[in-house]
Design a protein around this motif. Structure first.
Motif, PDB file in Angstrom:
ATOM      1  N   SER A 103      33.684  37.552  38.874  1.00  0.00           N
ATOM      2  CA  SER A 103      33.336  38.929  38.507  1.00  0.00           C
ATOM      3  C   SER A 103      33.804  39.928  39.559  1.00  0.00           C
ATOM      4  CB  SER A 103      31.829  39.059  38.274  1.00  0.00           C
ATOM      5  OG  SER A 103      31.132  39.049  39.508  1.00  0.00           O
ATOM      6  N   GLU A 104      34.085  39.445  40.766  1.00  0.00           N
ATOM      7  CA  GLU A 104      34.620  40.282  41.848  1.00  0.00           C
ATOM      8  C   GLU A 104      36.149  40.217  41.894  1.00  0.00           C
ATOM      9  OE1 GLU A 104      33.078  42.204  44.202  1.00  0.00           O
ATOM     10  OE2 GLU A 104      31.052  41.838  43.480  1.00  0.00           O
ATOM     11  N   LYS A 118      28.968  38.401  50.116  1.00  0.00           N
ATOM     12  CA  LYS A 118      27.721  38.573  49.367  1.00  0.00           C
ATOM     13  C   LYS A 118      26.707  37.585  49.947  1.00  0.00           C
ATOM     14  CE  LYS A 118      29.118  40.996  45.391  1.00  0.00           C
ATOM     15  NZ  LYS A 118      28.631  41.356  44.098  1.00  0.00           N
ATOM     16  N   ARG A 124      30.611  44.978  53.579  1.00  0.00           N
ATOM     17  CA  ARG A 124      29.292  45.031  52.967  1.00  0.00           C
ATOM     18  C   ARG A 124      28.319  44.388  53.937  1.00  0.00           C
ATOM     19  NH1 ARG A 124      31.661  42.646  47.493  1.00  0.00           N
ATOM     20  NH2 ARG A 124      32.514  44.557  46.684  1.00  0.00           N
ATOM     21  N   ARG A 151      43.242  37.426  46.530  1.00  0.00           N
ATOM     22  CA  ARG A 151      41.905  37.192  45.971  1.00  0.00           C
ATOM     23  C   ARG A 151      41.760  35.751  45.474  1.00  0.00           C
ATOM     24  NH1 ARG A 151      39.203  41.541  46.736  1.00  0.00           N
ATOM     25  NH2 ARG A 151      37.450  41.260  45.353  1.00  0.00           N
ATOM     26  N   LEU A 210      31.928  35.097  41.863  1.00  0.00           N
ATOM     27  CA  LEU A 210      33.182  35.424  42.550  1.00  0.00           C
ATOM     28  C   LEU A 210      34.236  35.919  41.556  1.00  0.00           C
ATOM     29  CD1 LEU A 210      33.298  32.487  45.104  1.00  0.00           C
ATOM     30  CD2 LEU A 210      32.929  34.905  45.615  1.00  0.00           C
ATOM     31  N   PRO A 220      37.900  43.489  50.708  1.00  0.00           N
ATOM     32  CA  PRO A 220      36.865  44.404  50.244  1.00  0.00           C
ATOM     33  C   PRO A 220      36.250  45.154  51.419  1.00  0.00           C
ATOM     34  CG  PRO A 220      36.159  42.128  49.999  1.00  0.00           C
ATOM     35  CD  PRO A 220      37.580  42.103  50.451  1.00  0.00           C
TER      36      PRO A 220
END
Length: 121
Positions: free
Chosen positions: A90-91, A53, A8, A65, A88, A5
């Motif tokens: 949901s990601e 996150k 972030r 993933r 996790l 990803p």
């Protein structure tokens, strides 16, 4: 092929905590890292103790993933783990959990299970 990803912002405190944890792994985490590091498991790249996150992932293969969690007895029935797993998922991550004992006493079985999960993703 899914990529890692995009970066972030991660809280400085969480990054430092993950860094400290890398220097003091549990016996099971150290054993698992010896098996996964340097693409030793069928050329899949894993990272360890990765801030993501507001969580720290024990091991993660971003390509597939897949998150691998190595748990001791304190995780037997924690609601926090279920909330974390849902976040996790949901990601787009799948979570594989293994007990410390299994990693230390049956590493071949654990690796075979991880390979099966990787193949299914």
């Amino acid at each position: 092929m899914p990529q890692e990803p995009s970066h972030r912002p991660i809280a400085k405190r969480l990054r430092q905590f993950a860094k400290n944890m890398r220097h003091e792994p549990t016996d099971a985490e150290a054993a698992m890292w010896r098996l996964l590091r340097d693409r030793r498991l069928s050329t899949f790249k894993f990272r360890r103790l990765v801030p993501f996150k507001h969580y720290i992932l024990d091991f993660v293969c971003f390509e597939k993933r897949l998150v691998i969690e190595i748990d001791g007895g304190q995780h037997a029935e924690l609601r926090h783990d279920a909330v974390r797993d849902a976040a996790l998922a949901s990601e787009g991550f799948a979570i594989a959990r293994y007990w410390n004992n299994d990693v230390l006493q049956q590493p071949t079985s654990v690796l075979e299970d991880i390979l099966a999960k990787l193949a299914g993703r």
